[in-house]
Design a protein around this motif. Structure first.
Motif, PDB file in Angstrom:
ATOM      1  N   GLY A 260     -61.448  16.665  65.127  1.00  0.00           N
ATOM      2  CA  GLY A 260     -60.969  17.897  64.395  1.00  0.00           C
ATOM      3  C   GLY A 260     -60.476  17.641  62.799  1.00  0.00           C
ATOM      4  N   ARG A 261     -60.473  19.070  62.397  1.00  0.00           N
ATOM      5  CA  ARG A 261     -59.775  18.866  60.832  1.00  0.00           C
ATOM      6  C   ARG A 261     -58.276  19.094  61.224  1.00  0.00           C
ATOM      7  NH1 ARG A 261     -63.841  23.890  60.003  1.00  0.00           N
ATOM      8  NH2 ARG A 261     -63.316  24.125  62.176  1.00  0.00           N
ATOM      9  N   TRP A 262     -57.574  18.094  61.083  1.00  0.00           N
ATOM     10  CA  TRP A 262     -56.058  18.056  61.346  1.00  0.00           C
ATOM     11  C   TRP A 262     -55.510  18.018  59.766  1.00  0.00           C
ATOM     12  CZ3 TRP A 262     -55.286  20.459  65.555  1.00  0.00           C
ATOM     13  CH2 TRP A 262     -56.100  20.324  66.592  1.00  0.00           C
ATOM     14  N   ARG A 263     -55.238  18.994  59.192  1.00  0.00           N
ATOM     15  CA  ARG A 263     -54.470  18.832  57.704  1.00  0.00           C
ATOM     16  C   ARG A 263     -53.178  18.198  57.648  1.00  0.00           C
ATOM     17  NH1 ARG A 263     -54.669  21.963  52.890  1.00  0.00           N
ATOM     18  NH2 ARG A 263     -52.716  21.897  51.646  1.00  0.00           N
ATOM     19  N   TYR A 264     -52.303  18.310  58.729  1.00  0.00           N
ATOM     20  CA  TYR A 264     -51.157  17.473  58.659  1.00  0.00           C
ATOM     21  C   TYR A 264     -50.844  16.546  59.630  1.00  0.00           C
ATOM     22  CZ  TYR A 264     -50.117  21.854  56.557  1.00  0.00           C
ATOM     23  OH  TYR A 264     -50.325  22.983  55.408  1.00  0.00           O
ATOM     24  N   GLN A 278     -51.137  23.658  64.252  1.00  0.00           N
ATOM     25  CA  GLN A 278     -51.951  23.470  63.216  1.00  0.00           C
ATOM     26  C   GLN A 278     -53.421  24.350  63.110  1.00  0.00           C
ATOM     27  OE1 GLN A 278     -52.339  19.488  61.451  1.00  0.00           O
ATOM     28  NE2 GLN A 278     -51.452  18.769  63.314  1.00  0.00           N
ATOM     29  N   TYR A 279     -53.468  24.497  64.447  1.00  0.00           N
ATOM     30  CA  TYR A 279     -54.968  25.361  64.667  1.00  0.00           C
ATOM     31  C   TYR A 279     -54.671  26.969  64.089  1.00  0.00           C
ATOM     32  CZ  TYR A 279     -58.613  27.870  67.618  1.00  0.00           C
ATOM     33  OH  TYR A 279     -59.506  28.653  67.903  1.00  0.00           O
ATOM     34  N   VAL A 280     -53.240  27.120  64.140  1.00  0.00           N
ATOM     35  CA  VAL A 280     -53.031  28.697  64.027  1.00  0.00           C
ATOM     36  C   VAL A 280     -52.997  28.783  62.334  1.00  0.00           C
ATOM     37  CG1 VAL A 280     -51.092  30.409  63.687  1.00  0.00           C
ATOM     38  CG2 VAL A 280     -51.749  29.364  65.904  1.00  0.00           C
ATOM     39  N   ILE A 281     -52.554  27.784  61.723  1.00  0.00           N
ATOM     40  CA  ILE A 281     -52.471  27.796  60.340  1.00  0.00           C
ATOM     41  C   ILE A 281     -53.999  27.694  59.709  1.00  0.00           C
ATOM     42  CG2 ILE A 281     -51.703  26.297  58.415  1.00  0.00           C
ATOM     43  CD1 ILE A 281     -49.246  25.288  60.057  1.00  0.00           C
ATOM     44  N   ALA A 282     -54.671  26.848  60.107  1.00  0.00           N
ATOM     45  CA  ALA A 282     -56.030  26.742  59.922  1.00  0.00           C
ATOM     46  C   ALA A 282     -56.898  27.917  60.251  1.00  0.00           C
ATOM     47  CB  ALA A 282     -56.577  25.480  60.644  1.00  0.00           C
ATOM     48  N   HIS A 305     -45.864  11.060  66.069  1.00  0.00           N
ATOM     49  CA  HIS A 305     -46.843  11.864  65.533  1.00  0.00           C
ATOM     50  C   HIS A 305     -46.405  13.260  65.393  1.00  0.00           C
ATOM     51  CE1 HIS A 305     -50.107   8.900  66.251  1.00  0.00           C
ATOM     52  NE2 HIS A 305     -49.679   8.893  67.438  1.00  0.00           N
ATOM     53  N   GLU A 306     -45.402  13.758  66.277  1.00  0.00           N
ATOM     54  CA  GLU A 306     -44.995  15.265  66.193  1.00  0.00           C
ATOM     55  C   GLU A 306     -44.195  15.372  64.907  1.00  0.00           C
ATOM     56  OE1 GLU A 306     -45.789  17.061  70.499  1.00  0.00           O
ATOM     57  OE2 GLU A 306     -43.783  15.931  70.149  1.00  0.00           O
ATOM     58  N   ARG A 307     -43.314  14.094  64.785  1.00  0.00           N
ATOM     59  CA  ARG A 307     -42.393  14.424  63.717  1.00  0.00           C
ATOM     60  C   ARG A 307     -42.819  14.278  62.404  1.00  0.00           C
ATOM     61  NH1 ARG A 307     -39.592  10.139  65.088  1.00  0.00           N
ATOM     62  NH2 ARG A 307     -40.648   8.625  63.588  1.00  0.00           N
ATOM     63  N   ASN A 308     -44.015  13.368  62.315  1.00  0.00           N
ATOM     64  CA  ASN A 308     -44.784  13.333  61.038  1.00  0.00           C
ATOM     65  C   ASN A 308     -45.588  14.549  60.756  1.00  0.00           C
ATOM     66  OD1 ASN A 308     -43.795  10.552  60.870  1.00  0.00           O
ATOM     67  ND2 ASN A 308     -45.643   9.560  61.287  1.00  0.00           N
ATOM     68  N   ARG A 310     -44.371  17.665  62.050  1.00  0.00           N
ATOM     69  CA  ARG A 310     -43.723  18.578  61.491  1.00  0.00           C
ATOM     70  C   ARG A 310     -42.988  18.336  59.895  1.00  0.00           C
ATOM     71  NH1 ARG A 310     -39.986  17.534  65.521  1.00  0.00           N
ATOM     72  NH2 ARG A 310     -38.537  16.398  64.314  1.00  0.00           N
ATOM     73  N   ALA A 311     -42.917  17.148  59.692  1.00  0.00           N
ATOM     74  CA  ALA A 311     -42.271  16.876  58.321  1.00  0.00           C
ATOM     75  C   ALA A 311     -43.478  17.317  56.985  1.00  0.00           C
ATOM     76  CB  ALA A 311     -42.191  15.349  58.105  1.00  0.00           C
ATOM     77  N   ALA A 312     -44.680  17.000  57.442  1.00  0.00           N
ATOM     78  CA  ALA A 312     -45.869  17.304  56.639  1.00  0.00           C
ATOM     79  C   ALA A 312     -45.887  18.882  56.451  1.00  0.00           C
ATOM     80  CB  ALA A 312     -47.156  16.732  56.930  1.00  0.00           C
ATOM     81  N   MET A 313     -45.740  19.805  57.656  1.00  0.00           N
ATOM     82  CA  MET A 313     -45.645  21.154  57.728  1.00  0.00           C
ATOM     83  C   MET A 313     -44.713  21.625  56.525  1.00  0.00           C
ATOM     84  SD  MET A 313     -46.916  21.939  61.404  1.00  0.00           S
ATOM     85  CE  MET A 313     -46.601  23.506  61.474  1.00  0.00           C
ATOM     86  N   LEU A 314     -43.687  21.043  56.944  1.00  0.00           N
ATOM     87  CA  LEU A 314     -42.165  21.504  56.103  1.00  0.00           C
ATOM     88  C   LEU A 314     -42.467  21.364  54.799  1.00  0.00           C
ATOM     89  CD1 LEU A 314     -39.671  20.546  58.969  1.00  0.00           C
ATOM     90  CD2 LEU A 314     -40.008  23.017  58.048  1.00  0.00           C
ATOM     91  N   ASP A 315     -42.825  20.012  54.191  1.00  0.00           N
ATOM     92  CA  ASP A 315     -42.947  19.793  52.940  1.00  0.00           C
ATOM     93  C   ASP A 315     -43.926  20.701  52.116  1.00  0.00           C
ATOM     94  OD1 ASP A 315     -40.877  17.853  52.760  1.00  0.00           O
ATOM     95  OD2 ASP A 315     -42.132  16.269  53.314  1.00  0.00           O
ATOM     96  N   ASP A 316     -44.931  21.094  53.140  1.00  0.00           N
ATOM     97  CA  ASP A 316     -45.844  21.694  52.333  1.00  0.00           C
ATOM     98  C   ASP A 316     -45.778  23.385  52.316  1.00  0.00           C
ATOM     99  OD1 ASP A 316     -48.688  21.762  51.299  1.00  0.00           O
ATOM    100  OD2 ASP A 316     -49.785  22.491  53.069  1.00  0.00           O
ATOM    101  N   GLY A 317     -44.475  23.739  52.897  1.00  0.00           N
ATOM    102  CA  GLY A 317     -44.205  25.142  52.788  1.00  0.00           C
ATOM    103  C   GLY A 317     -44.739  26.214  53.667  1.00  0.00           C
ATOM    104  N   VAL A 318     -45.558  25.763  54.869  1.00  0.00           N
ATOM    105  CA  VAL A 318     -46.126  26.636  55.580  1.00  0.00           C
ATOM    106  C   VAL A 318     -45.202  27.209  56.685  1.00  0.00           C
ATOM    107  CG1 VAL A 318     -48.366  25.760  55.179  1.00  0.00           C
ATOM    108  CG2 VAL A 318     -47.219  24.712  57.030  1.00  0.00           C
ATOM    109  N   VAL A 319     -44.144  26.548  56.836  1.00  0.00           N
ATOM    110  CA  VAL A 319     -43.125  26.921  57.785  1.00  0.00           C
ATOM    111  C   VAL A 319     -42.124  27.896  57.114  1.00  0.00           C
ATOM    112  CG1 VAL A 319     -41.441  26.483  59.437  1.00  0.00           C
ATOM    113  CG2 VAL A 319     -43.290  25.070  59.290  1.00  0.00           C
TER     114      VAL A 319
END
Length: 465
Positions: A260-264, A278-282, A305-308, A310-319
């Protein structure tokens, strides 16, 4: 199948005492059918009849034609594809017909009377919620999304006329129905609203289809998410996405490779939570927004995997925001849940996250906790104030937290940890112990002061002063 045609005239959406009386009358009627139809079959038949109650085909049934299946087919689009979708409900209808129970069920639903037609959408939702609660307790595995959560989400996402809405795990359509209800209550047109739904269960899609048709929307029913979730995104993009996916689903990718296309980051195979996020954001268009129900543990997971992710989503500002909801809201589980408000880039208020602790809100109704209108408004007001840069931290309830602080806490999403606590008043026993200890300290200080006074007096006498 048509996509958001909006050609049907939606009934006005109102809620009142009549809704409760009708709902209870229906469930008293169920007692007559115990042993003939189980609760799922009874619910299916009643929901189909409630749907037909507001259609032209209803009079044919009242006049003595007991062929509910034919009446339902006559109301559907001519292409016939929707009849295939409704197959799980039609099986229950056929069983009731074979047992010669249909005429009495039609009579039961007909008792609603023409003066209650304005309430049909809400009665449908209320019966659906009751069926969802009972079937979940019986272990069917299908979780109904409580009305308080769907109404809260609809208010937070503030849908607009012409939006394209997607619910990839639609249950019985509670989320998109709440969005349609909100627009209708605001007096906004829904004829340009487009709704797409999907689910693991064909029965869920069938119920969602009827619920939305009853409100004036014919949704596009997409293939099961079994095929699209492992790819990381659906084929289309939407303005608003809402989802209450199954929590902690293992083997969600079917045991296949992660292509799949997993941005984070690639989600772990044993847990679907961050695949869904990630599916919802995409699924969002630029500037789109989403609401996703997640277990509380998703924000605290220490899986690498989940912590990383979560960190990438928060840093990217999507949460955008995370709201901790009260326990006991779901009939089948007491697991604490959170509502994640997500946004597609470019993000609004990136660089910080709003945390709301609503765990102390709500009241128990029919063995489940729910939020009233004032409590929903309180959460929504905090979110809107935050978006307008006018939110002050509310002790014990809400706070806007810079991403640097979240990062320093290991990207843990625990609303209560970031919100300033309410100053607690100690109980009377604690206060009494504290006062007693202070009194004893004062006595010791007084004795010490008296001794110092004697020493000082002695020294003064030595100096003849």
């Amino acid at each position: 199948m048509s996509y958001g045609s909006g050609k049907l005239t939606p009934p006005p959406v109102t809620v009142g005492a009549a809704e409760g009386r009708i709902r209870e009358a229906i469930w008293r009627g169920f007692d007559r059918y115990r042993g003939l139809l189980d609760v799922i079959e009874f619910g299916d038949v009643v929901l189909v009849l409630l749907y037909l109650r507001g259609r032209p085909a209803w009079q044919v049934l009242v006049d003595g034609d007991s062929d509910v299946e034919r009446a339902l087919r006559s109301d559907l689009p001519a292409d016939g594809g929707d009849a295939v979708l409704l197959r799980p409900l039609l099986e229950s209808v056929r069983k009731a017909g074979d047992m010669r129970q249909m005429a009495s069920l039609v009579e039961l639903v007909d008792q609603l009377g023409s003066d209650h037609q304005a309430h049909l959408a809400q009665v449908f939702s209320a019966v659906l919620e009751r069926v969802g609660g009972l079937t979940t307790r019986k272990g069917s595995g299908e979780f109904h999304t409580p009305r308080a959560i769907t109404e809260l989400s609809a208010n937070l996402l503030d849908p607009r006329e012409g939006d394209e809405i997607f619910d990839p795990c639609c249950k019985a359509g509670e989320f998109p129905a709440a969005i349609v209800d909100r627009l209708t209550q605001q007096g906004k047109a829904i004829d340009r609203l487009a709704v797409a739904i999907s689910d693991y269960s064909l029965r869920s899609c069938a119920l969602a289809y009827l619920q939305l048709r009853l409100r004036g929307i014919t949704p596009q029913v997409l293939p099961s998410v079994t095929g699209s979730l492992p790819t990381g995104a659906p084929e289309s993009r939407y303005d608003v996405v809402v989802a209450n996916p199954p929590f902690n689903l293992s083997n969600w990718n079917g045991g296949g490779r992660f292509n799949g296309r997993w941005r984070y980051g690639v989600p772990p195979a044993h847990n679907s939570n961050f695949a869904w996020l990630q599916y919802v954001i995409a699924s969002l268009k630029a500037g789109g927004r989403a609401a996703v129900v997640m277990p509380y543990g998703a924000g605290l997971s220490e899986n690498t995997h989940e912590r990383n992710i979560r960190a990438a989503m928060l840093d990217d500002g999507v949460v955008s925001a995370v709201i901790a909801l009260p326990g006991q809201m779901f009939a089948g589980t007491d697991i604490p849940v959170t509502l994640w408000i997500l946004q597609h880039l470019p993000a609004i208020r990136s660089g910080e996250v709003l945390f709301v602790d609503a765990t102390e809100l709500g009241s128990i109704q029919q063995r489940r906790r729910t939020l009233d209108a004032a409590e929903i408004d309180r959460i929504v007001e905090a979110y809107r104030d935050w978006r307008k840069h006018s939110l002050d931290p509310v002790a014990g309830f809400a706070a806007a937290v810079p991403i640097e602080q979240v990062r320093s806490e290991g990207y843990r999403i625990n609303p209560r940890a970031y919100i300033p606590p309410i100053n607690e008043v100690p109980d009377l026993r604690t206060r009494a112990r504290e006062v007693g200890e202070l009194a004893r300290q004062l006595d010791r200080l007084a004795q010490k002061a008296a001794g110092l006074d004697e020493i000082i007096e002695a020294r003064l006498r030595e100096f003849s002063l």
